[in-house]
Structures are given as structure tokens and as C-alpha cells.
Design an enzyme around this catalytic site. Sequence first.
Site, short mmCIF file in Angstrom:
data_model
loop_
_atom_site.label_atom_id
_atom_site.label_comp_id
_atom_site.label_asym_id
_atom_site.label_seq_id
_atom_site.Cartn_x
_atom_site.Cartn_y
_atom_site.Cartn_z
N GLY A 34 0.86 -1.19 0.00
CA GLY A 34 0.00 0.00 0.00
C GLY A 34 0.89 1.24 0.00
CG ASP B 294 -1.00 0.95 -3.73
OD1 ASP B 294 -2.22 0.81 -3.99
OD2 ASP B 294 -0.60 1.70 -2.83
CG MET C 87 -3.48 -5.51 1.13
SD MET C 87 -3.03 -3.96 1.89
CE MET C 87 -4.62 -3.17 2.05
CE LYS D 178 4.58 7.30 5.66
NZ LYS D 178 3.59 7.73 4.66
CG HIS E 216 -5.05 4.82 9.33
ND1 HIS E 216 -4.04 5.73 9.52
CD2 HIS E 216 -5.52 5.05 8.08
CE1 HIS E 216 -3.90 6.47 8.44
NE2 HIS E 216 -4.79 6.07 7.55
N1 SAH Z 1 1.44 4.12 2.40
C1 SAH Z 1 0.97 5.31 1.73
C2 SAH Z 1 -0.50 5.24 1.31
C3 SAH Z 1 -1.47 4.92 2.40
S1 SAH Z 1 -3.16 4.99 1.84
C4 SAH Z 1 1.21 6.55 2.60
O1 SAH Z 1 1.62 6.42 3.72
O2 SAH Z 1 1.00 7.66 2.13
C5 SAH Z 1 -3.52 3.26 1.64
C6 SAH Z 1 -2.91 2.63 0.39
O3 SAH Z 1 -3.34 1.27 0.34
C7 SAH Z 1 -3.38 3.27 -0.91
O4 SAH Z 1 -2.26 3.57 -1.72
C8 SAH Z 1 -4.24 2.18 -1.53
O5 SAH Z 1 -4.23 2.20 -2.96
C9 SAH Z 1 -3.60 0.92 -1.00
N2 SAH Z 1 -4.47 -0.26 -1.06
C10 SAH Z 1 -5.80 -0.31 -0.78
N3 SAH Z 1 -6.26 -1.57 -0.94
C11 SAH Z 1 -5.19 -2.33 -1.31
C12 SAH Z 1 -5.03 -3.73 -1.62
N4 SAH Z 1 -6.07 -4.56 -1.56
N5 SAH Z 1 -3.80 -4.17 -1.98
C13 SAH Z 1 -2.75 -3.31 -2.03
N6 SAH Z 1 -2.83 -1.97 -1.73
C14 SAH Z 1 -4.05 -1.50 -1.39
#
Ligand code: SAH
Length: 359
Positions: free
Chosen positions: A202, A225, A247, A260, A264
Site C-alpha cells: 500500500g 499497491d 494485499m 504505512k 487505519h
Molecule cells: N502508504 C501510503 C498510502 C497509504 S493509503 C502513505 O503512507 O501515504 C492506503 C494505500 O493502500 C493506498 O495507496 C491504496 O491504494 C492501498 N491499497 C488499498 N487496498 C489495497 C489492496 N487490496 N492491496 C494493495 N494496496 C491497497
Amino acid sequence: MALVHENEEVRSHEDMVGAFALLYHHLFSFIKPMALKCVVDLGIPDAIHRRGCAATVSCIAADTGVHATRIPDLRCLMKLLTTSGLFGAATTADGEVVYTLTAASSLVVGPRGLSNIVRFVAGPVSVTPFLDMPAWLRTAPAPDAPKSPFELTHGRSRWDPANADDDTMNDAAFAESQLLIEAVLSDHGDVFRGLTSLVDVGGGHGSFAKAVATAFPNIKCAVMDLPHVVADAPIADGSVQFVAGNMFESIPPADAVLLKYVLHCWGEDDCVKILRRCKDAIPARDAGGKVIITEMVLGSGPRDRNVAETEEMHSLFLTCISGVGREEHEWKKIFSDAGFSDYKITPVMGPISVIEVYP
Ligand code: SAH
């Protein structure tokens, strides 16, 4: 003097004055983020910075396009933000007020500063769902019902790919990432020492993974991602590998998985599912395996009222956009339900901590 309240409680005049002051303080507190957003939109912190970190209100007006007839209003705005600690003020011998930056307003200076967080959190997309909070609280959960006040107001989730078009959201995440990276790498670099590979799950457009790869060239860094996010990632410069995936299904193997601000966004059951996939991707603890999480741990910071209120406001903000703020015991339960044996919490920046979770 004593006042008899309709519920027969006797309250002193001092109590009533205090109560009135507290109520009005709450009521008008929404002005603070609005005033902060206003100075950020006008570019006032940058203007003061360009003037050597001290500027009179006329200089500020001249530099930021504020009309000369509005200078009294601008003075009023600056006065509030000076009283609240965002700016400093000193009066010169000829009676002019010179405004200076404080540590807090220095954080919103420059393109890498936190100005985008201010625009996002105090902007209409984030503020309007709070007006729908009473309706939200009366909404029964149902498969087709909105899952957060944000969804109720905007008709789509905060995590909907359509939001990718909203630059304030992406820029806000990017800006905070930068600051957090600096704090983690400068004071808590040990978290990454000894690793040979890391996958930032993510990880969005890879700003955190790139910073880790730069600070630790021996760590092979990857970002995983969703496909639409990876497709939009800036052209890879080779320092970080981008992997499109889900994920909940599988995570590429690495010494450590970084999460990161991901957990939440999810409820407890989903967090457990994600962490189980993380555990599948990493080696045993004695072979260096761990999950590195950066999140708020409610109640873990220094206990004064400001910190407690900030954490609780942040937590309500997460609720509003369908996220979850968690206390240590809630994190602990999630880690243990996902089959991890131990964890270590290190506070890094304000209410944000790094949690190392061991298999
Ligand atoms: N780590 C980054 C983004 C956090 S927001 C930061 O700290 O700024 C959450 C992230 O999870 C987003 O980029 C979203 O696209 C990703 N995400 C959501 N569902 C997901 C999944 N099923 N598999 C992988 N990534 C995912």
C-alpha cells in the site's frame, strides 16, 4: 453570587463564567483551521520566510496580493494565529508589528512542507462530512448503506479510485510522508538496519520506499499497491521495484513488510487478514523477519490535554473518512490474532509511532 440552574444545581458566578468561556472556546474553535488554511492559501508563511522570517503586515499584504483596504482584516487574522502560537509578533520602536515564523508555521513553508495537509484537512471535502455526522450516527449499517460520513456526504468512499483525481488528498499524503521519513531515518534508522529487502505494501507512489532505498542502498526495496495506483506511479528510476497486486491475496517475499497508514483504513478482521499475508511473506524473527507499521497509537504520547485532544480529533477524523484510530491494546489483539509473537512501539513524530511486529 450563586445562580440557581433549572436542574436545581447551585453554580457560582465563577463557574458560569468558566462554563461560558469553555463553551465559546469550543464553538469558535473551527475558526483556527479556517484561519490556518487562509494563510496557507495566501502563501503567508512562505512570504514571511522570503523576507528573512520577519515581515510587517503591509509587506505581507504586498507579497501575497492582499488588497490594501483589507489590511485591518489581515491584521485580525494574523493576531489570532499569533495568539494561538502559529506566528510570533514583536513591535518595533515606531510601533509597527513584525510577524515571525514559529516552529509550527515553519512546517508549512515550501513545496515539501505540510501546507497540503492543511488544505486537505481544512478543505471542503474533509469538512463537509462532519456536518452530516448526526445523520450518519442515525444510519443503520446495511450492505448498500454508506460506510462512513465521508461516503454519506460524497457518495463514494475515501478510498475510491475516483479520489485519485483529488490532488489535495495525494499531495497531503506525500507531504506527511516526507516529514515522517526524515524523522524515522534520522532518529530511528535502526528499524531498517540489517534488512536486505523490504516491500512497502500500500506504498502508493513509492516516496517512502525511495527514501529508504536512498538511505540504505543495500536494501532491495519494492512497492506493492493496487494496479490503478501502480499504473499511475511516476516513471521508475530503478531504485524501487513496483508490483501491482492485492494485499489480501499475496505479498511478495521480503525480510520486512512496511505498512504505512494502511491498517487505519481497515476494520479488525481485515487487518488480521492483511497481517497474515504479511507473515507469509517474511522469514522467522531470528532470520530478521518483521512487519514495520507506522500509525497512531492512541494514548501512547505524553499525557497532556493538548496531545489527548489532538489524538482524539485525529481519531474522529479517521472515523469520518472510514478509518480507525487504535489504542495499544487494540493493536496488540490484532497482532496476536494474526499469529505474531511480539511487538515494539517507538513514538517518532507527535502522535505517530513505528510499531515493529515480530513473527
Ligand atoms: N502508504 C501510503 C498510502 C497509504 S493509503 C502513505 O503512507 O501515504 C492506503 C494505500 O493502500 C493506498 O495507496 C491504496 O491504494 C492501498 N491499497 C488499498 N487496498 C489495497 C489492496 N487490496 N492491496 C494493495 N494496496 C491497497
